[in-house]
Design a protein around this motif. Structure first.
Motif, short mmCIF file in Angstrom:
data_model
loop_
_atom_site.label_atom_id
_atom_site.label_comp_id
_atom_site.label_asym_id
_atom_site.label_seq_id
_atom_site.Cartn_x
_atom_site.Cartn_y
_atom_site.Cartn_z
N UNK A 1 0.87 -1.41 0.00
CA UNK A 1 -0.03 0.35 0.28
C UNK A 1 0.64 1.44 0.23
N UNK A 2 2.42 1.01 0.76
CA UNK A 2 2.51 2.44 0.09
C UNK A 2 3.70 2.34 -0.93
N UNK A 3 4.11 1.47 -0.75
CA UNK A 3 4.63 1.36 -2.56
C UNK A 3 3.67 1.76 -2.92
N UNK A 4 2.26 1.43 -3.73
CA UNK A 4 1.43 2.17 -4.37
C UNK A 4 1.22 3.85 -3.97
N UNK A 5 0.69 4.12 -3.13
CA UNK A 5 1.09 5.68 -2.29
C UNK A 5 2.02 6.18 -3.06
N UNK A 6 3.39 5.67 -3.19
CA UNK A 6 4.75 6.48 -3.65
C UNK A 6 4.60 6.09 -4.95
N UNK A 7 4.68 5.21 -5.45
CA UNK A 7 5.24 5.43 -7.08
C UNK A 7 3.17 6.25 -7.70
N UNK A 8 1.95 5.80 -7.49
CA UNK A 8 0.90 6.13 -8.55
C UNK A 8 1.43 7.42 -8.75
N UNK A 9 1.48 8.87 -7.68
CA UNK A 9 2.05 10.27 -8.17
C UNK A 9 3.57 10.48 -9.54
N UNK A 10 3.90 9.45 -9.34
CA UNK A 10 4.68 9.25 -9.93
C UNK A 10 4.38 8.82 -11.71
N UNK A 11 3.32 8.33 -12.19
CA UNK A 11 3.02 8.00 -12.98
C UNK A 11 2.12 9.22 -13.23
N UNK A 12 1.49 10.13 -12.65
CA UNK A 12 0.64 11.34 -12.83
C UNK A 12 1.11 11.79 -14.13
N UNK A 13 2.36 12.32 -13.75
CA UNK A 13 2.86 13.39 -14.34
C UNK A 13 3.14 12.45 -16.07
N UNK A 14 3.59 11.73 -16.06
CA UNK A 14 3.60 10.82 -17.01
C UNK A 14 2.23 10.67 -17.99
N UNK A 15 1.38 10.83 -17.27
CA UNK A 15 0.10 10.93 -18.10
C UNK A 15 -0.40 11.88 -18.80
#
Length: 189
Positions: free
Chosen positions: A82-96
């Motif tokens: 869960x922590x990994x998801x919450x740290x990685x998803x914001x990194x995906x958003x700028x790419x999207x």
């Protein structure tokens, strides 16, 4: 050192959340994290700071957090996921957002091209995603639909996608890099 969970363990944890077998302490945990997140979003999007609007925000955010807090912060026997998801998803958003910008430029090109009727070739693209979790499939389907020129028509729990693409170029990239980035984000790579 604790081993990462197997896909079967993750699916079992998701099934427990869906079936309501989560302990009350877990529900409190999800409420405690979901409510402030939703309330902050309410304040930012509403832009109203008077007592009436803030009280409406508190009531609606509390109800949503109570009934569906598991969706935002799912129960996991391995909290690191869960922590990994919450740290990685914001990194995906700028790419999207960058991909959405590029797709908008492509549609602008199609719209103003003198041979527009020849360039537009609407068709359906079918493929099977390697993503397994429902949240990853949901994020993938929404990412496709948010990208101009493509719309997710259908997605099955098994990962079978049907996507409408406005031209061949828009459909060529599927599933591609977007799926790979989401697999890394959700720990399914």
């Amino acid at each position: 050192m604790q081993q990462p969970p197997t896909p079967e363990e993750r699916y079992e944890a998701e099934a427990q959340v869906i079936s309501g077998q989560v302990r009350p302490a877990r529900r409190a945990y999800t409420f405690i994290f979901t409510f402030p997140t939703l309330m902050a979003l309410w304040v930012v999007l509403s832009g109203r700071f008077d007592a009436f609007h803030l009280s409406l925000g508190v009531i609606s955010c509390a109800l949503v957090s109570f009934f569906s807090g598991d969706l935002l912060f799912p129960h996991s026997p391995h909290p690191r996921l869960t922590l990994r998801l919450w740290w990685r998803f914001p990194l995906y958003v700028p790419w999207l957002l960058y991909q959405i910008f590029l797709a908008n430029l492509h549609l602008l090109y199609l719209t103003f091209h003198p041979r527009m009727p020849e360039l537009i070739d609407p068709h359906m693209v079918r493929f099977r995603s390697k993503l397994k979790s429902e949240m990853a499939l949901l994020a993938f389907a929404n990412s496709i639909t948010l990208t101009p020129g493509t719309i997710t028509v259908r997605v099955s729990p098994d990962g079978d996608f049907v996507v409408h693409a406005i031209d061949r170029f828009s459909g060529e990239a599927l599933p591609g890099e977007m799926e790979q980035r989401l697999a890394r984000t959700f720990g399914e790579d």
